[in-house]
Motif scaffolding. Sequence first.
Motif, mmCIF file in Angstrom:
data_model
loop_
_atom_site.group_PDB
_atom_site.id
_atom_site.type_symbol
_atom_site.label_atom_id
_atom_site.label_comp_id
_atom_site.label_asym_id
_atom_site.label_seq_id
_atom_site.Cartn_x
_atom_site.Cartn_y
_atom_site.Cartn_z
ATOM 1 N N LEU A 191 31.013 30.646 35.463
ATOM 2 C CA LEU A 191 32.509 29.734 35.020
ATOM 3 C C LEU A 191 33.227 29.260 36.394
ATOM 4 O O LEU A 191 33.533 29.769 37.476
ATOM 5 N N PRO A 192 33.726 28.147 36.283
ATOM 6 C CA PRO A 192 34.524 27.490 37.258
ATOM 7 C C PRO A 192 35.886 28.137 37.411
ATOM 8 O O PRO A 192 36.848 27.342 37.090
ATOM 9 N N LEU A 193 36.021 29.402 37.673
ATOM 10 C CA LEU A 193 37.187 29.953 37.879
ATOM 11 C C LEU A 193 37.559 30.577 39.097
ATOM 12 O O LEU A 193 36.395 30.724 40.018
ATOM 13 N N SER A 194 38.404 31.080 39.442
ATOM 14 C CA SER A 194 38.776 31.807 40.842
ATOM 15 C C SER A 194 37.794 33.236 40.751
ATOM 16 O O SER A 194 37.792 33.900 39.739
ATOM 17 N N GLY A 195 37.759 33.718 41.737
ATOM 18 C CA GLY A 195 36.981 35.086 41.837
ATOM 19 C C GLY A 195 37.783 36.118 41.227
ATOM 20 O O GLY A 195 37.015 37.015 40.600
ATOM 21 N N ALA A 196 39.110 35.950 41.192
ATOM 22 C CA ALA A 196 39.866 37.263 40.591
ATOM 23 C C ALA A 196 39.680 36.944 39.162
ATOM 24 O O ALA A 196 39.644 38.071 38.327
ATOM 25 N N ARG A 197 39.580 36.069 38.455
ATOM 26 C CA ARG A 197 39.706 35.550 37.127
ATOM 27 C C ARG A 197 38.333 36.139 36.666
ATOM 28 O O ARG A 197 37.965 36.711 35.529
ATOM 29 N N ARG A 198 37.114 35.672 37.186
ATOM 30 C CA ARG A 198 35.606 35.988 36.858
ATOM 31 C C ARG A 198 35.623 37.497 36.985
ATOM 32 O O ARG A 198 35.034 38.233 36.313
ATOM 33 N N ALA A 199 36.141 38.160 38.006
ATOM 34 C CA ALA A 199 36.110 39.573 38.339
ATOM 35 C C ALA A 199 36.786 40.378 36.777
ATOM 36 O O ALA A 199 36.279 41.277 36.461
ATOM 37 N N ALA A 200 37.881 39.817 36.446
ATOM 38 C CA ALA A 200 38.543 40.203 35.110
ATOM 39 C C ALA A 200 37.680 40.237 34.113
ATOM 40 O O ALA A 200 37.514 41.197 33.001
ATOM 41 N N LEU A 201 37.040 39.164 33.734
ATOM 42 C CA LEU A 201 36.275 39.010 32.736
ATOM 43 C C LEU A 201 34.895 39.806 32.571
ATOM 44 O O LEU A 201 34.602 40.440 31.667
ATOM 45 N N LEU A 202 34.474 39.795 33.853
ATOM 46 C CA LEU A 202 33.279 40.795 33.909
ATOM 47 C C LEU A 202 33.646 42.173 33.846
ATOM 48 O O LEU A 202 32.642 43.000 33.189
ATOM 49 N N HIS A 203 34.841 42.628 34.297
ATOM 50 C CA HIS A 203 35.279 44.040 34.080
ATOM 51 C C HIS A 203 35.421 44.190 32.464
ATOM 52 O O HIS A 203 35.046 45.644 32.109
ATOM 53 N N HIS A 204 35.704 43.237 31.895
ATOM 54 C CA HIS A 204 36.105 43.679 30.298
ATOM 55 C C HIS A 204 34.940 42.997 29.562
ATOM 56 O O HIS A 204 35.008 43.057 28.241
ATOM 57 N N ILE A 205 33.688 42.956 29.864
ATOM 58 C CA ILE A 205 32.664 42.130 29.253
ATOM 59 C C ILE A 205 31.984 43.074 28.121
ATOM 60 O O ILE A 205 31.655 42.496 27.082
ATOM 61 N N TRP A 206 32.187 44.376 28.489
ATOM 62 C CA TRP A 206 31.927 45.384 27.328
ATOM 63 C C TRP A 206 32.872 45.654 26.375
ATOM 64 O O TRP A 206 32.866 46.624 25.657
ATOM 65 N N ARG A 207 34.358 45.058 26.449
ATOM 66 C CA ARG A 207 35.114 45.271 25.577
ATOM 67 C C ARG A 207 35.483 43.883 24.994
ATOM 68 O O ARG A 207 36.436 43.033 25.300
ATOM 69 N N PRO A 208 34.784 43.514 23.941
ATOM 70 C CA PRO A 208 34.838 42.263 23.291
ATOM 71 C C PRO A 208 36.169 41.730 23.018
ATOM 72 O O PRO A 208 36.544 40.533 23.340
ATOM 73 N N ARG A 209 37.098 42.353 22.632
ATOM 74 C CA ARG A 209 38.607 41.942 22.089
ATOM 75 C C ARG A 209 39.332 41.586 23.450
ATOM 76 O O ARG A 209 39.944 40.729 23.536
ATOM 77 N N ARG A 210 39.342 42.527 24.425
ATOM 78 C CA ARG A 210 39.940 42.306 25.696
ATOM 79 C C ARG A 210 39.285 40.972 26.359
ATOM 80 O O ARG A 210 40.081 40.234 26.814
ATOM 81 N N PHE A 211 38.189 40.945 26.170
ATOM 82 C CA PHE A 211 37.531 39.739 26.905
ATOM 83 C C PHE A 211 37.999 38.467 26.128
ATOM 84 O O PHE A 211 38.297 37.507 26.816
#
Length: 355
Positions: free
Chosen positions: A156-176
């Motif tokens: 995704l064309p996002l900052s490293g911080a935003r990609r890291a946040a999405l990856l961290h919550h990928i196992w939590r579909p609602r938060r993601f």
Amino acid sequence: MSKREKQAIGQQILTAFRAAGAEEVAPDLLLPAETLLDLYGEDIRARAYVTQDPIRGEVMLRPDFTVPVVQMHMENGAEPARYCYLGEVFRKQDHGENQPEHPRDNEYLQAGFELFARDPDADAEVFALFHGILAPLNLQASMGDMDLLMDAVRALPLSGARRAALLHHIWRPRRFARLLARFSAPAEGRNFSESPTTWTGLRSPDEMQERIDRLQADAGEQPLSSQWVERLERLFAVQAPAPQALAQLRQLATEIPDIHEAVDRLERNLADLARRGIDTDAIHFDASHGRHTMEYYDGMTFSFAAAGRADWPPVASGGRYDALAAVLGQAKGRSIPAVGGIIRPGLVYELGGLA
């Protein structure tokens, strides 16, 4: 159902694992909580039984076998290595303050198999082993691949911080989903006024300032385009018999080139399974399958579920966890790919056994 009957089925499964070349191991029942909390985060507290030991500090009743088996292997295991085990795990299953009408067991048997190997067909070996053991039960086999999803998020064309946040919550579909929606809209400005008051709270002033800096930097981010959101949502929604899903993923890879490698690996896995005599048309592929399993799976995931038992957990489940093995092997300077899974003997018994 008596424990003796469950143990008998567990031993039957264990015999099949040993016949596949596995060495039987017996990890401790009481584990240091620190390691598990570092790996799973504080969320594990909601599911595990934690207590305090005056010498060992905080300890946890074994919530699963994978972590202690990996730690044991990293101490002195050879390569390749196959392990099997049978024993109780302990997890809080029911939520709320009142006992449900049909409570799930908080203590139950697991029979498991773990393979540490660099062979490209290790995924197929483990899946085929479980498929063969469980064949008498006519279960629905499902498969996913977390690496497929994580590669798409990393693209995704996002900052490293935003990609890291999405990856961290990928196992939590609602938060993601909430994060994805927020990152797709113009960022809100944050105003942190200066105050002479003293810092308070559990975090240090440096940690709080770092958080403020991240929030202020985030306010300057450009929103993610709707085109990328739509691509990601289509990928996460892929569900079909495995060969059909592969064709859909090939098409999506033309729009998300970073998933090409994961799609190639899925194709190889399905070819390996077909060579082992497994009907891949009967395997249900769900791109989001791994989002509902243990968080340490980072590649292929699989499960075997009983038809008409939507209130049951899978009879068997597993997957690849290379990153977990690498993290736990750091202290020993070791890293080796790993894949494994568990079978619940109690549910096998409920379905009539394997005989």
